[in-house]
Design a protein around this motif. Structure first.
Motif, PDB file in Angstrom:
ATOM      1  N   UNK A   1       0.892  -1.030   0.088  1.00 20.87           N
ATOM      2  CA  UNK A   1      -0.028  -0.059   0.098  1.00 20.87           C
ATOM      3  C   UNK A   1       0.945   1.213  -0.039  1.00 20.87           C
ATOM      4  N   UNK A   2       0.710   2.233  -0.846  1.00 22.84           N
ATOM      5  CA  UNK A   2       1.487   3.455  -1.134  1.00 22.84           C
ATOM      6  C   UNK A   2       0.443   4.649  -0.627  1.00 22.84           C
ATOM      7  N   UNK A   3       0.813   4.981   0.636  1.00 21.00           N
ATOM      8  CA  UNK A   3       0.187   6.309   1.352  1.00 21.00           C
ATOM      9  C   UNK A   3       0.991   7.538   0.834  1.00 21.00           C
ATOM     10  N   UNK A   4       2.125   7.361   1.082  1.00 22.84           N
ATOM     11  CA  UNK A   4       2.999   8.636   0.872  1.00 22.84           C
ATOM     12  C   UNK A   4       4.448   8.418   0.507  1.00 22.84           C
ATOM     13  N   UNK A   5       4.844   9.059  -0.728  1.00 22.56           N
ATOM     14  CA  UNK A   5       6.264   9.047  -1.240  1.00 22.56           C
ATOM     15  C   UNK A   5       7.255   9.579  -0.076  1.00 22.56           C
ATOM     16  N   UNK A   6       8.265   8.721   0.126  1.00 24.47           N
ATOM     17  CA  UNK A   6       9.275   9.084   0.767  1.00 24.47           C
ATOM     18  C   UNK A   6      10.065  10.084   0.350  1.00 24.47           C
ATOM     19  N   UNK A   7      10.635  11.080   1.130  1.00 28.53           N
ATOM     20  CA  UNK A   7      11.688  12.040   0.614  1.00 28.53           C
ATOM     21  C   UNK A   7      13.268  11.254   0.804  1.00 28.53           C
TER      22      UNK A   7
END
Length: 350
Positions: free
Chosen positions: A135-141
């Motif tokens: 599950x992709x909720x937020x892309x990492x910096x």
């Protein structure tokens, strides 16, 4: 100073009963879960430890991975409805935490191995062959590609991405490009993708549609879908929520299918148009044969023969028609009281 107890140096016949005490027994759920997390944590110490823990034959219902910011959350679901969460950070520290019911049970800094290597060890001792959902909720910096590039088979990729803090289109576009890089990495090892995210760039969405996936589900109704997008898909199951496709588009698509020009793999198509359907425009030139609604038929979906049953209990089929392809394969077009259109390829029963 106390001397460490050499647990793994115990003889096999002594070591296994000790490890058995850490397994799920008839104790309190809380004690069981903490013991289980300690046992799983023990398996991460070395290959030798993992071999012994694996012999305990611990099992789980399924395992999910959630990418959210600078960490990957591993959720291990057990048969007793309990859950163990493992937090794997993708930043420079790359620390890993075991959590049960928001209570920290184990925490350490693994060092050189990537966090996903520990996830593989957990899957191994739990006898889990694939990840149920990524599950992709937020892309990492931070760059997470070296980590997720090592993922094994994934049953379904879920995109729930949303960026409420992004204030400019350019920033949004760059973040979406990062999302696409992640999808390019995980979709080749997955068989399905479930997307509730609204793509800002149509080319990014087209790249996903052209993939060789078994199932593509686009839940966001604001994604701009054209007839060309529909015709390039190669999925066996395709579900689209959109207000962009109309009866003329679907009529043209069905004609392409009848001529074997597009998507020979298609078994099930669901288009939710959120509007009133013109039967004349939809069926023009298809030589569609009306069929009674109560006619019993079987359809093949991902190799399984089944009856068609709408997910919504209040959704009823109001019209039904059969169309025939040039190779004599037959499909059924169903229209519901909600104005939704379903396409189902009839199964061949031998």
């Amino acid at each position: 100073m106390a001397t460490a107890f050499p647990l793994l140096r115990l003889p096999y016949l002594v070591l296994m009963p000790v490890l058995e005490q850490m397994k799920f027994l008839d104790r309190s759920v809380k004690t069981c879960m903490i013991s289980a997390s300690i046992t799983i944590g023990l398996s991460l110490l070395s290959k030798r430890a993992r071999i012994f823990v694996k012999l305990l034959k611990m099992n789980c219902k399924h395992i999910d991975l959630i990418l959210t910011g600078n960490r990957i959350v591993m959720e291990v679901f057990f048969d007793n409805s309990e859950e163990l969460r493992v937090l794997m950070y993708t930043d420079k520290c790359q620390r890993i935490n075991f959590i049960y019911r928001d209570m920290m049970s184990i925490s350490w800094f693994p060092g050189s191995p990537l966090p996903i290597d520990y996830a593989f060890s957990i899957m191994d001792v739990m006898h889990c062959k694939s990840i149920d959902k990524f599950i992709i909720v937020k892309i990492s910096e931070h760059d997470c590609l070296p980590i997720i590039a090592k993922l094994p088979k994934i049953d379904e990729v879920v995109v729930e991405h949303d960026w409420p803090d992004v204030i400019s289109y350019e920033e949004y576009f760059q973040t979406e490009k990062q999302l696409l890089r992640v999808l390019r990495t995980v979709l080749p090892v997955s068989s399905a993708v479930f997307i509730t995210y609204q793509f800002q760039n149509s080319n990014h969405l087209q790249e996903i549609l052209k993939g060789n996936l078994d199932a593509v589900i686009l839940k966001h109704s604001d994604n701009y879908i054209t007839l060309n997008d529909l015709s390039i898909t190669n999925a066996k199951i395709l579900e689209i929520h959109t207000g962009k496709l109309d009866e003329r588009d679907l009529n043209h698509y069905f004609k392409l299918w009848m001529k074997k020009i597009c998507n020979d793999r298609l078994e099930y198509l669901e288009v939710r148009t959120y509007g009133k359907i013109s039967m004349d425009l939809l069926l023009d030139g298809l030589n569609a044969v009306p069929v009674r609604i109560d006619t019993k038929k079987t359809f093949r979906v991902l190799g399984n023969v089944k009856r068609f049953v709408p997910e919504d209990l209040f959704e009823k089929m109001t019209r039904e028609f059969d169309i025939t392809r040039v190779d004599k394969r037959t499909a059924t077009i169903k229209i519901s009281n909600y104005g939704n259109i379903f396409f189902l390829r009839l199964a061949r029963i031998y």
